[in-house]
Design a protein around this motif. Sequence first.
Motif, PDB file in Angstrom:
ATOM      1  N   GLY A 180     -46.001  71.235  44.826  1.00 27.22           N
ATOM      2  CA  GLY A 180     -45.382  72.100  45.927  1.00 27.22           C
ATOM      3  C   GLY A 180     -46.266  73.333  46.260  1.00 27.22           C
ATOM      4  N   LEU A 181     -47.423  73.635  45.684  1.00 27.41           N
ATOM      5  CA  LEU A 181     -48.108  74.445  45.757  1.00 27.41           C
ATOM      6  C   LEU A 181     -48.791  74.483  47.357  1.00 27.41           C
ATOM      7  CD1 LEU A 181     -49.641  77.113  44.857  1.00 27.41           C
ATOM      8  CD2 LEU A 181     -51.072  75.844  43.443  1.00 27.41           C
ATOM      9  N   VAL A 182     -49.216  73.197  47.642  1.00 29.91           N
ATOM     10  CA  VAL A 182     -49.900  73.238  48.818  1.00 29.91           C
ATOM     11  C   VAL A 182     -49.136  72.163  49.559  1.00 29.91           C
ATOM     12  CG1 VAL A 182     -52.206  73.673  47.881  1.00 29.91           C
ATOM     13  CG2 VAL A 182     -51.513  71.187  47.865  1.00 29.91           C
ATOM     14  N   THR A 183     -49.268  72.405  50.780  1.00 30.83           N
ATOM     15  CA  THR A 183     -48.785  71.177  51.787  1.00 30.83           C
ATOM     16  C   THR A 183     -49.066  69.925  51.896  1.00 30.83           C
ATOM     17  OG1 THR A 183     -48.152  73.260  52.946  1.00 30.83           O
ATOM     18  CG2 THR A 183     -47.444  71.260  54.131  1.00 30.83           C
ATOM     19  N   GLU A 184     -50.578  69.712  51.860  1.00 32.01           N
ATOM     20  CA  GLU A 184     -51.380  68.672  52.220  1.00 32.01           C
ATOM     21  C   GLU A 184     -52.668  68.786  51.587  1.00 32.01           C
ATOM     22  OE1 GLU A 184     -53.404  66.667  56.163  1.00 32.01           O
ATOM     23  OE2 GLU A 184     -51.841  68.069  56.503  1.00 32.01           O
ATOM     24  N   VAL A 185     -52.992  67.497  51.054  1.00 29.37           N
ATOM     25  CA  VAL A 185     -54.473  67.456  50.560  1.00 29.37           C
ATOM     26  C   VAL A 185     -55.424  66.437  51.491  1.00 29.37           C
ATOM     27  CG1 VAL A 185     -56.014  66.598  48.596  1.00 29.37           C
ATOM     28  CG2 VAL A 185     -53.882  68.022  48.262  1.00 29.37           C
ATOM     29  N   CYS A 186     -56.530  66.862  51.980  1.00 27.30           N
ATOM     30  CA  CYS A 186     -57.207  65.908  52.862  1.00 27.30           C
ATOM     31  C   CYS A 186     -58.801  66.165  52.261  1.00 27.30           C
ATOM     32  CB  CYS A 186     -57.144  66.155  54.118  1.00 27.30           C
ATOM     33  SG  CYS A 186     -57.412  67.957  54.571  1.00 27.30           S
ATOM     34  N   ALA A 187     -59.692  65.360  52.980  1.00 26.66           N
ATOM     35  CA  ALA A 187     -61.069  65.793  52.843  1.00 26.66           C
ATOM     36  C   ALA A 187     -61.514  67.129  53.085  1.00 26.66           C
ATOM     37  CB  ALA A 187     -61.753  64.644  53.447  1.00 26.66           C
ATOM     38  N   ASP A 188     -62.404  67.453  52.100  1.00 26.78           N
ATOM     39  CA  ASP A 188     -62.730  68.757  52.488  1.00 26.78           C
ATOM     40  C   ASP A 188     -63.305  69.067  53.885  1.00 26.78           C
ATOM     41  OD1 ASP A 188     -62.971  70.709  49.784  1.00 26.78           O
ATOM     42  OD2 ASP A 188     -63.013  68.750  49.270  1.00 26.78           O
ATOM     43  N   ASP A 189     -64.080  68.020  54.376  1.00 28.26           N
ATOM     44  CA  ASP A 189     -64.742  68.237  55.780  1.00 28.26           C
ATOM     45  C   ASP A 189     -63.430  68.189  56.610  1.00 28.26           C
ATOM     46  OD1 ASP A 189     -66.820  68.324  54.662  1.00 28.26           O
ATOM     47  OD2 ASP A 189     -67.630  66.048  54.957  1.00 28.26           O
ATOM     48  N   ALA A 190     -62.366  67.692  56.292  1.00 29.75           N
ATOM     49  CA  ALA A 190     -61.414  67.734  57.480  1.00 29.75           C
ATOM     50  C   ALA A 190     -60.367  68.862  57.449  1.00 29.75           C
ATOM     51  CB  ALA A 190     -60.503  66.514  57.528  1.00 29.75           C
ATOM     52  N   VAL A 191     -60.573  69.909  56.419  1.00 25.91           N
ATOM     53  CA  VAL A 191     -59.611  70.955  56.122  1.00 25.91           C
ATOM     54  C   VAL A 191     -59.212  71.710  57.292  1.00 25.91           C
ATOM     55  CG1 VAL A 191     -59.202  72.991  54.866  1.00 25.91           C
ATOM     56  CG2 VAL A 191     -59.918  71.042  53.663  1.00 25.91           C
ATOM     57  N   ASP A 192     -60.510  72.165  57.952  1.00 29.22           N
ATOM     58  CA  ASP A 192     -60.039  73.204  58.996  1.00 29.22           C
ATOM     59  C   ASP A 192     -59.382  72.450  60.260  1.00 29.22           C
ATOM     60  OD1 ASP A 192     -61.403  75.070  57.532  1.00 29.22           O
ATOM     61  OD2 ASP A 192     -63.110  75.186  58.762  1.00 29.22           O
ATOM     62  N   GLU A 193     -59.682  71.238  60.353  1.00 30.28           N
ATOM     63  CA  GLU A 193     -59.192  70.578  61.527  1.00 30.28           C
ATOM     64  C   GLU A 193     -57.599  70.091  61.305  1.00 30.28           C
ATOM     65  OE1 GLU A 193     -59.372  65.993  63.609  1.00 30.28           O
ATOM     66  OE2 GLU A 193     -60.747  66.729  62.160  1.00 30.28           O
TER      67      GLU A 193
END
Length: 263
Positions: A180-193
């Motif tokens: 529960g430390l982060v809301t979501e994990v995604c590809a690094d290149d997609a983080v800002d989006e």
Amino acid sequence: MATQLPNGLARIERDGHRADVLLSRPEKRNAMNRPLIADLTAAFERVGELEAVRAVTLLGEGPVFSAGMDLEMMHESDRATMEAITQELRTLFDRIENCSRPVVAGIKRAAVGGAFELTLPADFRVLGAEAAYGVVEVKLGVFPHGGATQRLPRLVGLAKAKELVLTGEYVAPAAAERIGLVTEVCADDAVDERARALADDLAKNAPLGMERAKTALNGALELPLEEGLDMEADLAMPLYETADRKEGFGARLEGREPSFEGE
């Protein structure tokens, strides 16, 4: 529309009801020095005053969120200097935590040490799947003192916080999501989006309701239950006199999307 901050190391970009606060020192992997800390502090003061802004992202310009505190600064700082820097960080982190708008941190590639602590006051954290994320200070002769020993237990529990702080090891992104430390994990290149998309979704909600809910939530662990329930009611009741409350319930009854004005 972009607003540059006084030292030129952070900026605010506006897009509709969203404001993006960007660390802008990409040539140093957005390592945090005192001018950057000052610019970020000014940025969060400004976005909290912009009525049209309903959600905020905290992002890093370039490929990395932030490599952490500027190592040369840390190496050269004596105790008196570090006391001043620590107070400046506390002011910044408090401003993020108490921002009246929800804050989404987008963490790509790295957020280490002080940069990890920078993300903790945010309301949501979107983490890159390959990101180096954690506090390493016990490996450097000190320990994290920008809020990690206080905010981290509130987010993940005392036992897990001790594990992360005392080992000085990075937390794997999948594990960060699991605890529960982060809301979501995604590809690094997609983080800002993804961070921007989450902020845009939040900005569709009633701004007064979100502001008061965040105030109640921030105080939830600081008050006895009965006092917290009283605070919750005191914050909620005035909303029933607002146009947004009428719009929200009316839109639900009519089967349409609401259009909130913050009134």
